[in-house]
Design an enzyme around this catalytic site. Structure first.
Site, PDB file in Angstrom:
ATOM      1  N   ASP A  12       0.761  -1.331   0.103  1.00 25.45           N
ATOM      2  CA  ASP A  12      -0.222   0.013   0.174  1.00 25.45           C
ATOM      3  C   ASP A  12       0.823   1.182   0.248  1.00 25.45           C
ATOM      4  OD1 ASP A  12      -2.432  -1.628   0.145  1.00 25.45           O
ATOM      5  OD2 ASP A  12      -2.183  -1.789   2.196  1.00 25.45           O
ATOM      6  N   LYS A  15       1.909   2.169  -5.198  1.00 25.48           N
ATOM      7  CA  LYS A  15       2.438   1.279  -6.336  1.00 25.48           C
ATOM      8  C   LYS A  15       1.482   1.895  -7.672  1.00 25.48           C
ATOM      9  CE  LYS A  15       2.423  -2.399  -4.453  1.00 25.48           C
ATOM     10  NZ  LYS A  15       2.101  -2.172  -2.984  1.00 25.48           N
ATOM     11  N   GLY A  39      -4.637  -4.326  -3.657  1.00 26.99           N
ATOM     12  CA  GLY A  39      -5.518  -3.088  -3.941  1.00 26.99           C
ATOM     13  C   GLY A  39      -5.019  -1.867  -4.337  1.00 26.99           C
ATOM     14  N   HIS A  40      -4.752  -1.835  -5.671  1.00 23.16           N
ATOM     15  CA  HIS A  40      -4.168  -0.403  -6.264  1.00 23.16           C
ATOM     16  C   HIS A  40      -5.401   0.472  -6.630  1.00 23.16           C
ATOM     17  CE1 HIS A  40      -0.748  -3.263  -7.250  1.00 23.16           C
ATOM     18  NE2 HIS A  40      -0.884  -3.218  -5.869  1.00 23.16           N
ATOM     19  N   GLN A 221       1.923  -5.922  -3.436  1.00 28.68           N
ATOM     20  CA  GLN A 221       2.460  -6.230  -2.024  1.00 28.68           C
ATOM     21  C   GLN A 221       3.869  -5.196  -1.622  1.00 28.68           C
ATOM     22  OE1 GLN A 221       1.553  -9.466  -3.547  1.00 28.68           O
ATOM     23  NE2 GLN A 221      -0.357  -8.725  -3.090  1.00 28.68           N
TER      24      GLN A 221
HETATM   25  P1  GDP Z   1      -0.818   0.564  -3.625  1.00 29.64           P
HETATM   26  O1  GDP Z   1      -1.379  -1.087  -3.147  1.00 29.64           O
HETATM   27  O2  GDP Z   1       0.620   0.481  -3.415  1.00 29.64           O
HETATM   28  O3  GDP Z   1      -1.101   0.634  -4.874  1.00 29.64           O
HETATM   29  O4  GDP Z   1      -1.289   1.705  -2.727  1.00 29.64           O
HETATM   30  P2  GDP Z   1      -2.875   1.810  -2.243  1.00 29.64           P
HETATM   31  O5  GDP Z   1      -3.744   2.209  -3.402  1.00 29.64           O
HETATM   32  O6  GDP Z   1      -3.405   0.452  -1.762  1.00 29.64           O
HETATM   33  O7  GDP Z   1      -2.796   3.005  -1.080  1.00 29.64           O
HETATM   34  C1  GDP Z   1      -2.230   4.104  -1.572  1.00 29.64           C
HETATM   35  C2  GDP Z   1      -3.484   5.130  -1.160  1.00 29.64           C
HETATM   36  O8  GDP Z   1      -2.712   6.385  -0.937  1.00 29.64           O
HETATM   37  C3  GDP Z   1      -4.383   5.164  -2.167  1.00 29.64           C
HETATM   38  O9  GDP Z   1      -5.569   5.536  -1.619  1.00 29.64           O
HETATM   39  C4  GDP Z   1      -3.869   6.444  -2.986  1.00 29.64           C
HETATM   40  O10 GDP Z   1      -4.922   7.215  -3.740  1.00 29.64           O
HETATM   41  C5  GDP Z   1      -3.044   7.300  -2.096  1.00 29.64           C
HETATM   42  N1  GDP Z   1      -2.000   8.121  -2.433  1.00 29.64           N
HETATM   43  C6  GDP Z   1      -1.176   7.752  -3.353  1.00 29.64           C
HETATM   44  N2  GDP Z   1      -0.187   8.808  -3.291  1.00 29.64           N
HETATM   45  C7  GDP Z   1      -0.529   9.843  -2.548  1.00 29.64           C
HETATM   46  C8  GDP Z   1      -0.052  10.934  -2.052  1.00 29.64           C
HETATM   47  O11 GDP Z   1       0.799  11.545  -2.474  1.00 29.64           O
HETATM   48  N3  GDP Z   1      -0.979  11.766  -1.137  1.00 29.64           N
HETATM   49  C9  GDP Z   1      -2.061  11.337  -0.690  1.00 29.64           C
HETATM   50  N4  GDP Z   1      -2.679  11.931   0.287  1.00 29.64           N
HETATM   51  N5  GDP Z   1      -2.421  10.209  -1.015  1.00 29.64           N
HETATM   52  C10 GDP Z   1      -1.872   9.482  -1.915  1.00 29.64           C
HETATM   53  P1  IMO Z   2      -0.859  -4.138  -2.288  1.00 31.49           P
HETATM   54  O1  IMO Z   2      -0.514  -4.569  -3.578  1.00 31.49           O
HETATM   55  C1  IMO Z   2      -0.778  -4.560   2.096  1.00 31.49           C
HETATM   56  C2  IMO Z   2      -0.975  -8.695   3.760  1.00 31.49           C
HETATM   57  C3  IMO Z   2      -2.244  -9.156   4.585  1.00 31.49           C
HETATM   58  C4  IMO Z   2      -1.625 -10.154   5.361  1.00 31.49           C
HETATM   59  C5  IMO Z   2      -0.601 -10.720   4.495  1.00 31.49           C
HETATM   60  C6  IMO Z   2      -0.928 -12.098   4.004  1.00 31.49           C
HETATM   61  O2  IMO Z   2      -2.211  -3.392  -2.456  1.00 31.49           O
HETATM   62  O3  IMO Z   2       0.222  -3.499  -1.656  1.00 31.49           O
HETATM   63  P2  IMO Z   2      -2.426 -12.881   1.807  1.00 31.49           P
HETATM   64  O4  IMO Z   2      -3.923 -12.646   1.716  1.00 31.49           O
HETATM   65  O5  IMO Z   2      -1.760 -12.209   0.800  1.00 31.49           O
HETATM   66  O6  IMO Z   2      -2.243 -14.289   2.060  1.00 31.49           O
HETATM   67  O7  IMO Z   2      -2.273 -12.004   3.344  1.00 31.49           O
HETATM   68  O8  IMO Z   2      -0.170  -9.856   3.553  1.00 31.49           O
HETATM   69  N1  IMO Z   2      -0.977  -8.116   2.088  1.00 31.49           N
HETATM   70  C7  IMO Z   2      -1.169  -6.812   1.954  1.00 31.49           C
HETATM   71  N2  IMO Z   2      -0.780  -5.814   2.527  1.00 31.49           N
HETATM   72  N3  IMO Z   2      -1.008  -4.490   0.646  1.00 31.49           N
HETATM   73  C8  IMO Z   2      -1.255  -5.580  -0.149  1.00 31.49           C
HETATM   74  O9  IMO Z   2      -1.142  -5.530  -1.353  1.00 31.49           O
HETATM   75  C9  IMO Z   2      -1.294  -6.769   0.385  1.00 31.49           C
HETATM   76  N4  IMO Z   2      -1.304  -8.138   0.024  1.00 31.49           N
HETATM   77  C10 IMO Z   2      -1.304  -8.808   1.175  1.00 31.49           C
HETATM   78  O10 IMO Z   2      -2.964  -8.236   5.007  1.00 31.49           O
HETATM   79  O11 IMO Z   2      -1.143  -9.365   6.322  1.00 31.49           O
HETATM   80 MG    MG Z   3      -2.953  -1.591  -1.849  1.00 29.83          MG
END
Ligand code: GDP
Ligand code: IMO
Ligand code: MG
Length: 427
Positions: A12, A15, A39-40, A221
């Site tokens: 998270d 990416k 979850g991107h 991840q």
């Molecule tokens: P990922 O799994 O690495 O793609 O990241 P996620 O989407 O799960 O979580 C990142 C969160 O941060 C999302 O809700 C994005 O919309 C948000 N986000 C990304 N870059 C920024 C930033 O520079 N500032 C803020 N406030 N939010 C951001």
């Molecule tokens: P993105 O791509 C954050 C975590 C789960 C749990 C562990 C194992 O959005 O960054 P699993 O279901 O993979 O067997 O769970 O890994 N986990 C993540 N945490 N971002 C993710 O993906 C994750 N994918 C798995 O919360 O701790």
């Molecule tokens: Mg994510």
């Protein structure tokens, strides 16, 4: 050019945003591991998309989006995601799914839940999407692959061999056994719809490399969730490192040109497991609310802590990170007590790496440096020079302690809320 995006923390990190941003220069975007545990989030104008299985290049009709062999794919959920995109007018896309990618079946999801329950207080806190059990079957050589799913007769044969084994496991765990023909009839239909997308994606990537196309590998991840190098057993079941990309896509390692580590300006983690810089106080709550730190997939509140450069340096070493993208930097505006962890104390000794055992890692106490806060709004900054002095110091400190250039700074969730200090993805 071939560029790998790697999460440098516990996932998270942002990416999705970086893939979407750099994807504007890409011809091909590839997901190489994981599945719909990811979850991107991508913000295009006011529209928010949360992708789980589909690569973040899907919004650009010119980009080839690849789900490579190292992925585990839930066909029902992938189709739901695709239909969701189509209903929001994302209709013009190119999608290719590896015939070697493994299929997440209904028993994997049941087993994921059952094992978590059995583990009780030692549960991993998985996303319960069946990821671990699906990868376990791959290793145990009883997995079903996309190539099997789309071959109607072949699929029945494979299912006939596999399901009795899985039913035994389900029964042992007190779960209901599954009916062969019910699953077959449902899943063969998914196979029919997905068949036009399924191919040998390794051949496709070979062609793209020959034609010198720009390929972006969208990691899922983060390094600390790596099955081999992460905070085991509180990890996922694949490797999100740059080293895993060649194996998980069928390209040779020599073709990786550059690795971008995606790094949140602080740290978050979902699920259980050690987290040395975790904040169990109001500051943690404040950062969680400001950064909207709630899971994209499971909506769980993310655990929040200070930036941990021991973790980032570990990710650098494992993946060979060449550039950092510093994300959610705006969230730190106005935070008075700013700290960065630069080493740990373990049994009275200073260490700068991640210990292998849980027992040792849980004992690690962070050593912090304290930095000055800034209070100006930074979301409108588009160059490094426009940032307040204290914000510059925060970035310079990261560069000093990691030896990596912070080439991208994200100051908001939208595409344009980005500072580019060096163009790393060149046509
Ligand atoms: P990922 O799994 O690495 O793609 O990241 P996620 O989407 O799960 O979580 C990142 C969160 O941060 C999302 O809700 C994005 O919309 C948000 N986000 C990304 N870059 C920024 C930033 O520079 N500032 C803020 N406030 N939010 C951001
Ligand atoms: P993105 O791509 C954050 C975590 C789960 C749990 C562990 C194992 O959005 O960054 P699993 O279901 O993979 O067997 O769970 O890994 N986990 C993540 N945490 N971002 C993710 O993906 C994750 N994918 C798995 O919360 O701790
Ligand atoms: Mg994510």
């Amino acid at each position: 050019m071939r560029l790998v995006i790697v999460g440098s923390q516990w996932g998270d990190e942002g990416k999705g945003k970086v893939t979407d941003f750099l994807g504007q220069q890409a011809d091909v975007v590839v997901r190489s591991q994981g599945g719909n545990n990811a979850g991107h989030t991508i913000l295009i104008g006011k529209e928010k998309f949360a992708l789980q299985t589909i690569p973040s290049g899907i919004f650009n009709p010119h980009i080839m989006n690849v789900l490579a062999n190292g992925m585990v794919i839930n066909p029902k959920e992938a189709l739901k995601e695709l239909n969701g995109l189509i209903s929001r007018n994302v209709k013009d896309f190119k999608l290719y799914i590896s015939n070697r990618a493994h299929v997440i079946m209904p028993y994997h999801i049941l087993l994921d839940g059952a094992y978590e329950e059995l583990k009780g207080s030692h549960k991993i806190g998985t996303t319960k999407k069946g990821i671990g059990p699906c990868y376990a079957d791959k290793v145990n050589r009883i997995g079903i692959r996309m190539g099997d799913l789309v071959d109607e007769e072949g699929f029945l044969e494979v299912l006939k061999q596999t399901l009795p084994l899985k039913n035994r496991e389900l029964k042992m765990l007190g779960q209901e056994e599954l009916d062969l023909m019910t699953i077959y009839n449902e899943y063969k239909e998914y196979g029919k719809i997905l068949k036009p997308y399924v191919c040998d994606t390794s051949l496709l990537l070979e062609e793209a490399i020959k034609e010198d196309k720009n390929i972006l590998f969208e990691g899922a991840q983060g390094s600390m969730l790596c099955l081999d190098h992460g905070s085991y057993p509180y990890v996922t079941s694949s490797s999100p490192t740059a080293a895993s990309v060649p194996l998980n896509t069928g390209i040779a390692p020599k073709y990786i040109d550059h690795c971008v580590g995606i790094c949140k300006a602080y740290t978050t983690r979902v699920g259980e497991g050690p987290f040395p810089t975790e904040l169990h106080n109001e500051l943690g709550d404040l950062i969680r609310e400001r950064g909207h730190e709630y899971g994209t997939v499971t909506h769980r509140a993310r655990r929040v802590g200070y930036l941990d450069l021991v973790v980032v340096n570990y990710a650098k070493r494992i993946s060979g990170i060449d550039s950092l993208a510093l994300m959610l930097f705006d969230v730190l505006t106005g935070i008075d007590e700013l700290k960065i962890c630069v080493s740990y104390n373990l049994d009275g000794k200073e260490i700068k790496t991640i210990p292998a055992t849980l027992k040792e890692y849980e004992k690690c106490v962070p050593n912090y440096i304290t930095l000055k806060a800034w209070h100006e709004d930074i979301t409108k900054a588009r160059t490094f020079e426009e940032l307040p002095e204290e914000a510059k110091v925060y970035i310079n400190t990261i560069e000093k302690y990691t030896g990596i250039n912070v080439d991208i700074i994200s100051v908001g969730p939208e595409r344009n809320e980005t500072i580019i200090r060096r163009q790393i993805f060149k046509k």
